[in-house]
Design a protein around this motif. Structure first.
Motif, PDB file in Angstrom:
ATOM      1  N   GLY A  21     -14.797  18.397  -6.973  1.00 38.75           N
ATOM      2  CA  GLY A  21     -14.491  17.204  -7.761  1.00 38.75           C
ATOM      3  C   GLY A  21     -13.347  17.370  -8.756  1.00 38.75           C
ATOM      4  O   GLY A  21     -13.013  16.424  -9.470  1.00 38.75           O
ATOM      5  N   ALA A  22     -12.736  18.553  -8.805  1.00 40.91           N
ATOM      6  CA  ALA A  22     -11.614  18.771  -9.741  1.00 40.91           C
ATOM      7  C   ALA A  22     -10.405  17.925  -9.354  1.00 40.91           C
ATOM      8  O   ALA A  22      -9.651  17.478 -10.210  1.00 40.91           O
ATOM      9  CB  ALA A  22     -11.232  20.253  -9.776  1.00 40.91           C
ATOM     10  N   VAL A  23     -10.218  17.710  -8.045  1.00 36.91           N
ATOM     11  CA  VAL A  23      -9.107  16.881  -7.556  1.00 36.91           C
ATOM     12  C   VAL A  23      -9.691  15.620  -6.943  1.00 36.91           C
ATOM     13  O   VAL A  23     -10.563  15.689  -6.070  1.00 36.91           O
ATOM     14  CB  VAL A  23      -8.254  17.623  -6.493  1.00 36.91           C
ATOM     15  CG1 VAL A  23      -7.108  16.732  -6.020  1.00 36.91           C
ATOM     16  CG2 VAL A  23      -7.729  18.945  -7.036  1.00 36.91           C
ATOM     17  N   ARG A  24      -9.234  14.465  -7.413  1.00 33.02           N
ATOM     18  CA  ARG A  24      -9.670  13.172  -6.891  1.00 33.02           C
ATOM     19  C   ARG A  24      -8.424  12.354  -6.573  1.00 33.02           C
ATOM     20  O   ARG A  24      -7.343  12.590  -7.114  1.00 33.02           O
ATOM     21  CB  ARG A  24     -10.501  12.416  -7.950  1.00 33.02           C
ATOM     22  CG  ARG A  24     -11.801  13.098  -8.365  1.00 33.02           C
ATOM     23  CD  ARG A  24     -12.928  12.927  -7.355  1.00 33.02           C
ATOM     24  NE  ARG A  24     -13.150  11.507  -7.056  1.00 33.02           N
ATOM     25  CZ  ARG A  24     -13.838  11.081  -5.978  1.00 33.02           C
ATOM     26  NH1 ARG A  24     -14.351  11.953  -5.120  1.00 33.02           N
ATOM     27  NH2 ARG A  24     -13.999   9.798  -5.759  1.00 33.02           N
ATOM     28  N   PHE A  25      -8.573  11.392  -5.685  1.00 36.33           N
ATOM     29  CA  PHE A  25      -7.430  10.519  -5.387  1.00 36.33           C
ATOM     30  C   PHE A  25      -7.905   9.123  -5.006  1.00 36.33           C
ATOM     31  O   PHE A  25      -9.054   8.920  -4.595  1.00 36.33           O
ATOM     32  CB  PHE A  25      -6.562  11.102  -4.258  1.00 36.33           C
ATOM     33  CG  PHE A  25      -7.267  11.219  -2.931  1.00 36.33           C
ATOM     34  CD1 PHE A  25      -7.323  10.159  -2.036  1.00 36.33           C
ATOM     35  CD2 PHE A  25      -7.891  12.407  -2.579  1.00 36.33           C
ATOM     36  CE1 PHE A  25      -7.978  10.271  -0.820  1.00 36.33           C
ATOM     37  CE2 PHE A  25      -8.555  12.527  -1.361  1.00 36.33           C
ATOM     38  CZ  PHE A  25      -8.602  11.466  -0.481  1.00 36.33           C
ATOM     39  N   THR A  26      -6.989   8.182  -5.178  1.00 37.98           N
ATOM     40  CA  THR A  26      -7.163   6.819  -4.688  1.00 37.98           C
ATOM     41  C   THR A  26      -6.001   6.556  -3.740  1.00 37.98           C
ATOM     42  O   THR A  26      -4.844   6.788  -4.100  1.00 37.98           O
ATOM     43  CB  THR A  26      -7.132   5.806  -5.847  1.00 37.98           C
ATOM     44  OG1 THR A  26      -8.177   6.140  -6.766  1.00 37.98           O
ATOM     45  CG2 THR A  26      -7.347   4.388  -5.342  1.00 37.98           C
ATOM     46  N   ALA A  27      -6.313   6.128  -2.527  1.00 34.85           N
ATOM     47  CA  ALA A  27      -5.278   5.899  -1.518  1.00 34.85           C
ATOM     48  C   ALA A  27      -5.329   4.453  -1.025  1.00 34.85           C
ATOM     49  O   ALA A  27      -6.407   3.913  -0.785  1.00 34.85           O
ATOM     50  CB  ALA A  27      -5.474   6.851  -0.339  1.00 34.85           C
ATOM     51  N   GLN A  28      -4.149   3.852  -0.899  1.00 40.04           N
ATOM     52  CA  GLN A  28      -4.029   2.532  -0.275  1.00 40.04           C
ATOM     53  C   GLN A  28      -3.633   2.781   1.175  1.00 40.04           C
ATOM     54  O   GLN A  28      -2.542   3.295   1.433  1.00 40.04           O
ATOM     55  CB  GLN A  28      -2.918   1.696  -0.940  1.00 40.04           C
ATOM     56  CG  GLN A  28      -2.985   1.631  -2.461  1.00 40.04           C
ATOM     57  CD  GLN A  28      -4.177   0.853  -2.964  1.00 40.04           C
ATOM     58  OE1 GLN A  28      -4.689  -0.036  -2.281  1.00 40.04           O
ATOM     59  NE2 GLN A  28      -4.631   1.199  -4.156  1.00 40.04           N
ATOM     60  N   LEU A  29      -4.519   2.475   2.102  1.00 39.05           N
ATOM     61  CA  LEU A  29      -4.233   2.742   3.507  1.00 39.05           C
ATOM     62  C   LEU A  29      -3.533   1.559   4.163  1.00 39.05           C
ATOM     63  O   LEU A  29      -4.072   0.461   4.186  1.00 39.05           O
ATOM     64  CB  LEU A  29      -5.538   3.035   4.262  1.00 39.05           C
ATOM     65  CG  LEU A  29      -6.439   4.128   3.700  1.00 39.05           C
ATOM     66  CD1 LEU A  29      -7.625   4.342   4.635  1.00 39.05           C
ATOM     67  CD2 LEU A  29      -5.668   5.422   3.485  1.00 39.05           C
ATOM     68  N   ASP A  30      -2.333   1.820   4.686  1.00 39.06           N
ATOM     69  CA  ASP A  30      -1.635   0.800   5.474  1.00 39.06           C
ATOM     70  C   ASP A  30      -2.286   0.693   6.846  1.00 39.06           C
ATOM     71  O   ASP A  30      -2.232  -0.341   7.505  1.00 39.06           O
ATOM     72  CB  ASP A  30      -0.161   1.179   5.665  1.00 39.06           C
ATOM     73  CG  ASP A  30       0.632   1.044   4.376  1.00 39.06           C
ATOM     74  OD1 ASP A  30       0.180   0.312   3.472  1.00 39.06           O
ATOM     75  OD2 ASP A  30       1.690   1.672   4.279  1.00 39.06           O
ATOM     76  N   SER A  31      -2.864   1.814   7.274  1.00 34.28           N
ATOM     77  CA  SER A  31      -3.498   1.866   8.585  1.00 34.28           C
ATOM     78  C   SER A  31      -4.770   2.686   8.468  1.00 34.28           C
ATOM     79  O   SER A  31      -4.826   3.649   7.703  1.00 34.28           O
ATOM     80  CB  SER A  31      -2.550   2.520   9.596  1.00 34.28           C
ATOM     81  OG  SER A  31      -3.268   2.895  10.755  1.00 34.28           O
ATOM     82  N   THR A  32      -5.795   2.304   9.223  1.00 29.19           N
ATOM     83  CA  THR A  32      -7.041   3.070   9.203  1.00 29.19           C
ATOM     84  C   THR A  32      -7.141   3.942  10.455  1.00 29.19           C
ATOM     85  O   THR A  32      -8.202   4.455  10.787  1.00 29.19           O
ATOM     86  CB  THR A  32      -8.263   2.134   9.103  1.00 29.19           C
ATOM     87  OG1 THR A  32      -8.158   1.142  10.122  1.00 29.19           O
ATOM     88  CG2 THR A  32      -8.331   1.454   7.747  1.00 29.19           C
ATOM     89  N   GLU A  33      -5.993   4.120  11.151  1.00 25.16           N
ATOM     90  CA  GLU A  33      -5.980   4.979  12.335  1.00 25.16           C
ATOM     91  C   GLU A  33      -5.755   6.423  11.908  1.00 25.16           C
ATOM     92  O   GLU A  33      -4.974   6.691  10.999  1.00 25.16           O
ATOM     93  CB  GLU A  33      -4.853   4.546  13.276  1.00 25.16           C
ATOM     94  CG  GLU A  33      -5.064   3.149  13.830  1.00 25.16           C
ATOM     95  CD  GLU A  33      -3.987   2.753  14.833  1.00 25.16           C
ATOM     96  OE1 GLU A  33      -2.992   3.502  14.979  1.00 25.16           O
ATOM     97  OE2 GLU A  33      -4.147   1.700  15.461  1.00 25.16           O
ATOM     98  N   PHE A  34      -6.449   7.346  12.558  1.00 28.20           N
ATOM     99  CA  PHE A  34      -6.239   8.755  12.258  1.00 28.20           C
ATOM    100  C   PHE A  34      -6.178   9.560  13.547  1.00 28.20           C
ATOM    101  O   PHE A  34      -6.510   9.061  14.630  1.00 28.20           O
ATOM    102  CB  PHE A  34      -7.337   9.296  11.325  1.00 28.20           C
ATOM    103  CG  PHE A  34      -8.692   9.441  11.966  1.00 28.20           C
ATOM    104  CD1 PHE A  34      -9.541   8.357  12.068  1.00 28.20           C
ATOM    105  CD2 PHE A  34      -9.096  10.667  12.478  1.00 28.20           C
ATOM    106  CE1 PHE A  34     -10.790   8.494  12.672  1.00 28.20           C
ATOM    107  CE2 PHE A  34     -10.350  10.811  13.073  1.00 28.20           C
ATOM    108  CZ  PHE A  34     -11.193   9.718  13.174  1.00 28.20           C
ATOM    109  N   GLY A  35      -5.725  10.805  13.403  1.00 26.65           N
ATOM    110  CA  GLY A  35      -5.597  11.660  14.578  1.00 26.65           C
ATOM    111  C   GLY A  35      -6.111  13.055  14.314  1.00 26.65           C
ATOM    112  O   GLY A  35      -6.419  13.424  13.176  1.00 26.65           O
TER     113      GLY A  35
END
Ligand SMILES: [Zn+2]
Ligand SMILES: [Zn+2]
Length: 149
Positions: A12-26
Protein backbone atom coordinates in the motif's frame (compact mmCIF):
# COMPACT_ATOMS: atom_id res chain seq x y z
CA UNK A 1 -15.12 6.01 -23.06
CA UNK A 2 -12.93 6.59 -20.03
CA UNK A 3 -13.07 4.54 -16.91
CA UNK A 4 -11.39 5.30 -13.59
CA UNK A 5 -9.64 2.51 -11.73
CA UNK A 6 -7.56 2.56 -8.59
CA UNK A 7 -4.80 0.26 -7.55
CA UNK A 8 -1.65 -0.20 -5.57
CA UNK A 9 1.15 -2.47 -4.47
CA UNK A 10 0.99 -5.25 -1.92
CA UNK A 11 1.97 -3.09 1.07
CA UNK A 12 0.00 0.00 0.00
CA UNK A 13 3.00 2.38 -0.03
CA UNK A 14 2.40 3.06 -3.74
CA UNK A 15 -1.13 3.82 -4.94
CA UNK A 16 -2.45 5.15 -8.23
CA UNK A 17 -5.56 6.36 -9.98
CA UNK A 18 -5.74 5.58 -13.70
CA UNK A 19 -8.13 6.82 -16.37
CA UNK A 20 -8.45 3.94 -18.82
CA UNK A 21 -9.02 4.85 -22.46
CA UNK A 22 -9.37 1.14 -23.11
CA UNK A 23 -10.18 -1.82 -20.88
CA UNK A 24 -8.34 -4.23 -23.20
CA UNK A 25 -5.22 -5.91 -21.87
CA UNK A 26 -2.65 -8.40 -23.05
CA UNK A 27 -0.18 -11.00 -21.82
CA UNK A 28 3.54 -11.05 -22.49
CA UNK A 29 5.32 -14.36 -22.14
CA UNK A 30 8.86 -13.07 -22.79
CA UNK A 31 11.62 -14.20 -20.48
CA UNK A 32 12.07 -10.78 -18.87
CA UNK A 33 8.37 -10.41 -18.02
CA UNK A 34 8.36 -13.98 -16.72
CA UNK A 35 11.25 -13.33 -14.35
CA UNK A 36 9.89 -9.92 -13.35
CA UNK A 37 6.37 -11.10 -12.50
CA UNK A 38 7.07 -14.77 -11.74
CA UNK A 39 4.66 -15.92 -14.49
CA UNK A 40 3.54 -13.75 -17.42
CA UNK A 41 2.86 -10.04 -17.49
CA UNK A 42 -0.87 -9.35 -17.78
CA UNK A 43 -0.70 -5.66 -18.57
CA UNK A 44 -2.91 -2.68 -19.38
CA UNK A 45 -1.54 0.25 -21.38
CA UNK A 46 -2.22 3.56 -19.67
CA UNK A 47 -1.11 6.91 -21.12
CA UNK A 48 1.30 8.67 -18.75
CA UNK A 49 -1.01 11.71 -18.58
CA UNK A 50 -3.85 9.47 -17.34
CA UNK A 51 -2.13 8.09 -14.27
CA UNK A 52 -1.61 9.81 -10.92
CA UNK A 53 0.76 8.19 -8.41
CA UNK A 54 0.74 8.48 -4.64
CA UNK A 55 3.79 7.40 -2.66
CA UNK A 56 6.01 7.97 -5.69
CA UNK A 57 9.05 8.07 -3.40
CA UNK A 58 8.57 4.30 -2.97
CA UNK A 59 8.79 3.66 -6.73
CA UNK A 60 12.12 1.98 -7.48
CA UNK A 61 12.97 2.09 -11.20
CA UNK A 62 15.23 -0.48 -12.80
CA UNK A 63 16.62 0.18 -16.28
CA UNK A 64 16.01 -3.29 -17.68
CA UNK A 65 17.31 -2.56 -21.17
CA UNK A 66 18.75 0.32 -23.20
CA UNK A 67 15.23 1.50 -23.97
CA UNK A 68 12.90 0.47 -21.16
CA UNK A 69 12.60 0.46 -17.40
CA UNK A 70 10.60 -1.62 -14.96
CA UNK A 71 9.54 -0.34 -11.57
CA UNK A 72 8.84 -2.07 -8.27
CA UNK A 73 7.73 -0.92 -4.84
CA UNK A 74 10.88 -0.33 -2.79
CA UNK A 75 9.16 -1.70 0.31
CA UNK A 76 7.24 -4.82 -0.77
CA UNK A 77 8.66 -5.47 -4.24
CA UNK A 78 5.39 -5.53 -6.20
CA UNK A 79 5.91 -5.04 -9.95
CA UNK A 80 4.41 -1.59 -10.72
CA UNK A 81 4.99 -0.77 -14.37
CA UNK A 82 6.94 -1.29 -17.56
CA UNK A 83 7.85 1.95 -19.30
CA UNK A 84 9.70 2.67 -22.57
CA UNK A 85 12.33 5.34 -21.83
CA UNK A 86 13.45 5.84 -25.43
CA UNK A 87 11.84 8.67 -27.40
CA UNK A 88 8.89 7.62 -29.53
CA UNK A 89 5.15 6.97 -29.34
CA UNK A 90 5.53 4.33 -26.59
CA UNK A 91 7.41 6.70 -24.25
CA UNK A 92 4.18 8.27 -23.06
CA UNK A 93 2.60 4.95 -22.09
CA UNK A 94 2.88 2.88 -18.91
CA UNK A 95 2.09 -0.80 -18.90
CA UNK A 96 0.50 -1.63 -15.57
CA UNK A 97 -0.01 -5.20 -14.31
CA UNK A 98 -3.76 -5.75 -13.97
CA UNK A 99 -3.14 -7.52 -10.66
CA UNK A 100 -2.44 -4.14 -9.05
CA UNK A 101 -6.00 -2.96 -9.61
CA UNK A 102 -8.32 -2.97 -6.61
CA UNK A 103 -10.96 -4.35 -8.98
CA UNK A 104 -9.48 -6.13 -11.99
CA UNK A 105 -12.80 -7.48 -13.26
CA UNK A 106 -14.66 -6.26 -16.34
CA UNK A 107 -11.53 -6.03 -18.50
CA UNK A 108 -11.11 -7.73 -21.88
CA UNK A 109 -8.14 -10.04 -22.57
CA UNK A 110 -7.38 -9.40 -26.26
CA UNK A 111 -3.85 -10.52 -27.05
CA UNK A 112 -0.82 -12.58 -26.09
CA UNK A 113 2.72 -11.93 -27.30
CA UNK A 114 5.85 -14.10 -27.24
CA UNK A 115 3.45 -17.05 -27.23
CA UNK A 116 6.28 -19.31 -28.40
CA UNK A 117 8.21 -18.48 -25.22
CA UNK A 118 5.36 -19.50 -22.88
CA UNK A 119 6.18 -22.50 -20.65
CA UNK A 120 4.22 -25.53 -21.89
CA UNK A 121 2.84 -26.19 -18.41
CA UNK A 122 0.01 -23.67 -18.67
CA UNK A 123 -2.09 -21.81 -21.26
CA UNK A 124 -4.75 -19.12 -21.09
CA UNK A 125 -8.10 -20.35 -22.35
CA UNK A 126 -10.20 -18.53 -24.95
CA UNK A 127 -9.79 -16.98 -28.38
CA UNK A 128 -7.56 -13.96 -28.86
CA UNK A 129 -4.68 -12.76 -31.01
CA UNK A 130 -1.52 -14.73 -30.26
CA UNK A 131 1.80 -13.60 -31.70
CA UNK A 132 5.14 -15.38 -31.66
CA UNK A 133 8.31 -13.52 -30.73
CA UNK A 134 9.12 -12.94 -34.43
CA UNK A 135 5.59 -11.67 -35.15
CA UNK A 136 5.76 -9.42 -32.08
CA UNK A 137 9.07 -7.87 -33.14
CA UNK A 138 7.77 -7.32 -36.68
CA UNK A 139 4.61 -5.66 -35.35
CA UNK A 140 6.57 -3.18 -33.23
CA UNK A 141 9.30 -2.65 -35.85
CA UNK A 142 12.04 -3.90 -33.53
CA UNK A 143 15.08 -5.59 -35.02
CA UNK A 144 16.15 -8.95 -33.63
CA UNK A 145 19.32 -7.39 -32.26
CA UNK A 146 17.44 -4.74 -30.26
CA UNK A 147 15.16 -7.26 -28.64
CA UNK A 148 15.91 -7.28 -24.96
CA UNK A 149 12.52 -5.90 -23.89
ZN1 LIG B 1 4.60 -1.87 -1.62
ZN1 LIG C 1 7.58 -9.18 -21.95
Amino acid sequence: MTETRQGGCLCGAVRFTAQLDSTEFGACHCEMCRRWTGSALLGLMVPEANIAWQGAEHIKRHQSSDWAERANCSTCGSALFYHVTMDGPMAAVYEIPIGLLDDASGLTFTNEIYIDHKPDSFAYDGNRTRLTRAQTLAKFGISDKEDQA
